[in-house]
Design an enzyme around this catalytic site. Structure first.
Site, short mmCIF file in Angstrom:
data_model
loop_
_atom_site.label_atom_id
_atom_site.label_comp_id
_atom_site.label_asym_id
_atom_site.label_seq_id
_atom_site.Cartn_x
_atom_site.Cartn_y
_atom_site.Cartn_z
N PHE A 1 74.13 69.19 15.94
CA PHE A 1 74.17 69.22 14.48
C PHE A 1 73.80 67.83 13.97
O PHE A 1 74.55 66.87 14.16
CB PHE A 1 75.59 69.60 14.04
N GLU B 1 73.27 59.85 9.29
CA GLU B 1 72.19 58.88 9.46
C GLU B 1 72.76 57.48 9.63
O GLU B 1 73.96 57.26 9.39
CB GLU B 1 71.25 58.95 8.25
N GLY C 1 76.93 58.56 5.94
CA GLY C 1 77.97 59.28 6.65
C GLY C 1 78.62 60.30 5.75
O GLY C 1 78.14 61.41 5.59
N ASP D 1 82.99 73.04 7.76
CA ASP D 1 84.29 73.70 7.66
C ASP D 1 84.73 74.21 9.03
O ASP D 1 85.90 74.07 9.41
CB ASP D 1 84.21 74.86 6.66
N GLY E 1 83.74 72.92 11.88
CA GLY E 1 84.05 71.72 12.67
C GLY E 1 85.40 71.13 12.34
O GLY E 1 86.14 70.69 13.22
N ARG E 2 85.76 71.12 11.04
CA ARG E 2 87.07 70.61 10.64
C ARG E 2 88.19 71.47 11.19
O ARG E 2 89.24 70.97 11.62
CB ARG E 2 87.17 70.55 9.11
N ARG F 1 111.06 56.77 33.73
CA ARG F 1 111.18 55.30 33.64
C ARG F 1 112.63 54.90 33.36
O ARG F 1 113.22 55.34 32.36
CB ARG F 1 110.26 54.76 32.55
N GLY G 1 104.38 51.74 27.94
CA GLY G 1 104.38 50.30 28.16
C GLY G 1 103.07 49.83 28.77
O GLY G 1 101.99 50.25 28.36
N GLU H 1 83.94 64.94 11.09
CA GLU H 1 84.09 66.09 10.18
C GLU H 1 84.82 65.71 8.89
O GLU H 1 85.56 66.51 8.33
CB GLU H 1 84.84 67.25 10.87
#
Length: 384
Positions: free
Chosen positions: A122, A126, A130, A239, A241-242, A267, A339, A363
Site C-alpha cells: 500500500f 511520501e 505522512g 480503516d 489497517g487501523r 526473579r 531490569g 495507520e
C-alpha cells in the site's frame, strides 16, 4: 478472553489462530526481526492457513466477519507484529481491488494475492507527506484516450511496508488535481525500489522507498475513478489497517503481560519474588485490566463493523488510539520489570518495546487520532 460473547464458530476460529501463531510464527519472530525479513515459506504458510484476504469471500465460500478478523489480528500481533503487518497490508490492497476494481482487475489480482503468489503493498506515504495524505505530490498524467490510452506517474513513496518484495503496489497520485489510485506492477518500467533498513521497530516488514520516474501504465491500471483515491479507496483501506493494528496492539500488550508475570515470579529480590512487591503488582494490575478493557473496545468496533453501524469508523479510531497507547505502556513496564535483561537482545521484551512505538505511528498517529476523536466527541455532544 470473553468467550461467552463469541459464537461457537468464532471460538473455534480463535483457537485455530492461537494454535497456528504459537506453533508456526512465535518461535521465529525474533529471527524475522534480526534478519529484517519475512521468508517466503512463512507467507506460503499464511496462505495455506487461509489467513490472507480472509475478509473477501472466496468462490463458493464466505468471508471472515470482522470480529473473527480481529481475533486473528490479536493472535498474530501476540506472536509477531511483522506477520500481523504483512497480513494487514495484504488485505488492505486485496480488499481495495475487490471493492473498487473492475472484473478484470479482480480476476488478475485478488485470488493470486489470497494464495500468496502475488505480494502487495500500500503506497500512500511520501518522504514529506505522512498524516496529511491530501498533500501527496506524486503526479499522474493521462496519455491518449480510452483503452489505447494510459497514464504516466512521477513521484516518490516512502516507508512502504513490504515494498522490498511486493509484486504489486497500490499507488496514490494526483491526476488533474484529483486524488486517484493506480495498480502498479513491480516490473513497470521507470519504477525503482530502494530498501529501508535499520528501523526502530517492525524491522521484518521490509520497508521500501519507491521512485516513479515516468512510469507508463495502461488504462487498466486505474482503480476506481479519478477523485476516488483518498476519500473512498485510501480511507476504507486505512480503516482496515487501523482495525488490525488495534487488535494487534492488544496482542502485543498481552505478550508483555505474560512475560512480566513469568519474570516477576521468577526473579527474587529482598527475600521473595518481585511479583509480591506492591509497585510491581500495580504494573501487573494495570496491564491485565487495560488489556481486558481495550480488547472490549476492539470487540465493540468489530461488532459495529459487522452490523454496518454509522459510528464504526470512529469506534475503530478509539480502539486503535487506546490500544496503541496501551502497547507502549505495557512494553515500557515489561522492560522495567525485566531490569537489565529487558534491554538485552536475548529475550523478546526489547523487541516488543521497539515494535510498540511503531503502533502509535502507523495507520494514523496518536495526535491525528486525538484530533479526529475530539471532533467526534463534539459532534456527539452537540447533536443531542
Amino acid at each position: 478472553m470473553m468467550l461467552s460473547q463469541l459464537s461457537p464458530e468464532q471460538q473455534e476460529a480463535w483457537h485455530r489462530f492461537k494454535a497456528f501463531a504459537e506453533k508456526q510464527i512465535a518461535p521465529y519472530a525474533a529471527g524475522f526481526d534480526a534478519s529484517e525479513a519475512v521468508p517466503a515459506d512463512m507467507i506460503a504458510a499464511l496462505a495455506e492457513e487461509g489467513l490472507l484476504a480472509s475478509v473477501i469471500a472466496p468462490t463458493g465460500g464466505t468471508a471472515a466477519d470482522w470480529v473473527t478478523y480481529g481475533l486473528m489480528s490479536e493472535e498474530l500481533g501476540h506472536a509477531c507484529q511483522n506477520i500481523r503487518n504483512f497480513v494487514a497490508v495484504t488485505d488492505m490492497v486485496a480488499s481495495a481491488v475487490d471493492r473498487w476494481g473492475g472484473d478484470r482487475q479482480r480476476h488478475r489480482w485478488v485470488e493470486p494475492i489470497r494464495r500468496g503468489e502475488v505480494l502487495a503493498a500500500f503506497a500512500l506515504t511520501e518522504p514529506e507527506v505522512g498524516s496529511d495524505a491530501a498533500s501527496i505530490e506524486t503526479v499522474a498524467e493521462q496519455t491518449g484516450d480510452g483503452e489505447s490510452g494510459g497514464y504516466v506517474l512521477n513521484g516518490r513513496k516512502k516507508w512502504i511496508s513490504f515494498g522490498q518484495t511486493a509484486d504489486l503496489f497500490l499507488v496514490f497520485a494526483q491526476l488533474d488535481g484529483k486524488h486517484t489510485a493506480f495498480l502498479v506492477p513491480r516490473e513497470t518500467p521507470g519504477l525503482t525500489v530502494r530498501p529501508i533498513t535499520g528501523l526502530l521497530g517492525l524491522r521484518g516488514s521490509m520497508l521500501g522507498e519507491l521512485v516513479l520516474d515516468s512510469c507508463r501504465l495502461g488504462s487498466d491500471a486505474l482503480l476506481g475513478r479519478p477523485g476516488m483515491g483518498l476519500t473512498f479507496i485510501a480511507s476504507t483501506s486505512l480503516d482496515l489497517g487501523r482495525y488490525s493494528t488495534a487488535w494487534g496492539s492488544v496482542g502485543l500488550a498481552r505478550a508483555c503481560l505474560e512475560a512480566s508475570v513469568r519474570r516477576s515470579d521468577a526473579r527474587t529480590q529482598y527475600g521473595g519474588p518481585i511479583s509480591g512487591h506492591q509497585l510491581v503488582g500495580r504494573m501487573l494490575a494495570d496491564m491485565v485490566t487495560d488489556v481486558t478493557a481495550t480488547r472490549l473496545l476492539c470487540l465493540q468496533a468489530g461488532l459495529a463493523k459487522d452490523h454496518g453501524e454509522p459510528d464504526a469508523v470512529n469506534l475503530t479510531l478509539m480502539a486503535k488510539y487506546r490500544a496503541s497507547l496501551l502497547a507502549n505502556q505495557a512494553a515500557a513496564d515489561t522492560v522495567q520489570i525485566h531490569g537489565a535483561q529487558g534491554i538485552g537482545t536475548q529475550g523478546h521484551v526489547e523487541r516488543h518495546f521497539r515494535d510498540a512505538k511503531v503502533m502509535e505511528i502507523i495507520e494514523g498517529t496518536t495526535q491525528i487520532q486525538q484530533t479526529m476523536l475530539g471532533q467526534f466527541a463534539r459532534r456527539l455532544v452537540t447533536s443531542g
